[in-house]
Design an enzyme around this catalytic site. Structure first.
Site, PDB file in Angstrom:
ATOM      1  N   GLU A   1      -9.039  21.893  48.962  1.00  0.00           N
ATOM      2  CA  GLU A   1      -8.009  22.705  48.306  1.00  0.00           C
ATOM      3  C   GLU A   1      -6.630  22.109  48.566  1.00  0.00           C
ATOM      4  OE1 GLU A   1      -8.122  25.500  46.437  1.00  0.00           O
ATOM      5  OE2 GLU A   1     -10.186  26.239  46.731  1.00  0.00           O
TER       6      GLU A   1
ATOM      7  N   HIS B   1     -12.481  21.105  40.000  1.00  0.00           N
ATOM      8  CA  HIS B   1     -13.108  22.411  39.756  1.00  0.00           C
ATOM      9  C   HIS B   1     -13.150  22.716  38.257  1.00  0.00           C
ATOM     10  CE1 HIS B   1     -13.430  26.850  41.281  1.00  0.00           C
ATOM     11  NE2 HIS B   1     -14.573  26.375  40.864  1.00  0.00           N
TER      12      HIS B   1
ATOM     13  N   ASP C   1      -8.326  23.971  37.632  1.00  0.00           N
ATOM     14  CA  ASP C   1      -7.764  23.240  38.771  1.00  0.00           C
ATOM     15  C   ASP C   1      -8.569  21.983  39.083  1.00  0.00           C
ATOM     16  OD1 ASP C   1      -9.752  25.217  39.604  1.00  0.00           O
ATOM     17  OD2 ASP C   1      -9.279  24.702  41.666  1.00  0.00           O
TER      18      ASP C   1
HETATM   19 ZN   LIG Z   1     -10.825  25.875  42.427  1.00  0.00          ZN
END
Ligand SMILES: [Zn+2]
Length: 271
Positions: free
Chosen positions: A141, A179, A189
């Protein structure tokens, strides 16, 4: 009077002890403890042999084994406003979401889950015929609210981390994806500003060559090409948007002669 003073001193001391103790423990001491407890439970499962299987007549343990390894890396943006907010989200049981790594805007990397364990970052997703991406991937992330650029420090730290993961688990270049690629109907994303071309030059992800002299043949089937790259093409529009976001830094859904040329070039690399 003396008694009151002693009571105040005692209260003040207690207050200081509580502050020192809580600083030492850190804000995530409780969830770190819970992490260790969960890992102990998993190790009990691994130690169990044989697993209950009524059809087996006996257990004969092989001596040749290793741990299962991740084979994909999925890159995300957090869609949150700070790393602190993300840490809170990933340590609250009710959110049920997590990732292996979080990289903050200043390039600081936080490791939240052992690479051999399964994070909950992909959700319902598909790439090729792989439908349990969480079981086969590492989730990373990037602290980014979805509407901003990724900082240079953040990308440098990411490239360093990807290098280590690629070497450690022998992950193919094509398996570094986003993603939005694996869940095109739900996710976008990392956002279109993400520097996929720069990453591909370092061996993370695929890219297309110059299309100046490319002629797309008449038989070219756009959907099959997207499918071969890996996209779930059940929702054609979503797959095209996903492709254009990743490989053209474009958020529109219309395929043109130029984007067909790029897709044609790209898909040939997957054949
Ligand atoms: Zn994501």
């Amino acid at each position: 009077m003396k008694k009151i003073n002693l009571v105040s001193i005692a209260i003040a001391s207690l207050f200081i002890i509580v502050i020192v103790y809580s600083c030492h423990r850190g804000p995530y001491a409780a969830t770190n403890k819970s992490y260790k407890k969960q890992v102990r439970e998993f190790s009990k499962i691994i130690k169990k042999y044989p697993l209950e299987d009524s059809s087996a007549v006996a257990f004969i343990g092989t001596t040749n084994m290793t741990m299962r390894k991740p084979n994909f890396v999925i890159i995300h943006h957090t869609a949150q406003n700070s790393c602190d907010q993300t840490f809170k989200t990933f340590t609250l049981p009710r959110t049920e979401v997590s990732a292996h790594y979080v990289i903050c805007k200043d390039g600081t990397v936080f490791h939240m889950l052992n690479d051999y364990l399964r994070a909950h970052h992909a959700g319902v997703a598909k790439w090729g015929n792989n439908t349990d991406i969480n079981s086969s991937s590492i989730g990373i992330e990037l602290d980014n609210n979805g509407f901003e650029n990724f900082s240079e420090n953040q990308i440098n730290s990411l490239i360093e981390l990807l290098g280590r993961l690629k070497r450690a688990y022998n992950i193919p270049a094509a398996n570094f994806i986003g993603h939005g690629d694996i869940a095109p109907t739900r996710k976008n994303d990392p956002n279109w500003r993400f520097p996929w071309k720069q990453l591909s030059e370092k061996g993370f992800g695929m890219w297309w060559n110059d299309t100046t002299n490319i002629t797309v043949p008449e038989y070219f089937d756009r959907l099959s090409a997207l499918r071969i790259v890996g996209f779930d093409v059940k929702d054609t529009n979503a797959a095209i948007i996903g492709f254009k976001r990743h490989w053209l830094q474009d958020t529109t859904a219309k395929m043109t002669t130029a984007s067909d040329k790029i897709l044609y070039q790209l898909y040939k690399k997957y054949q």
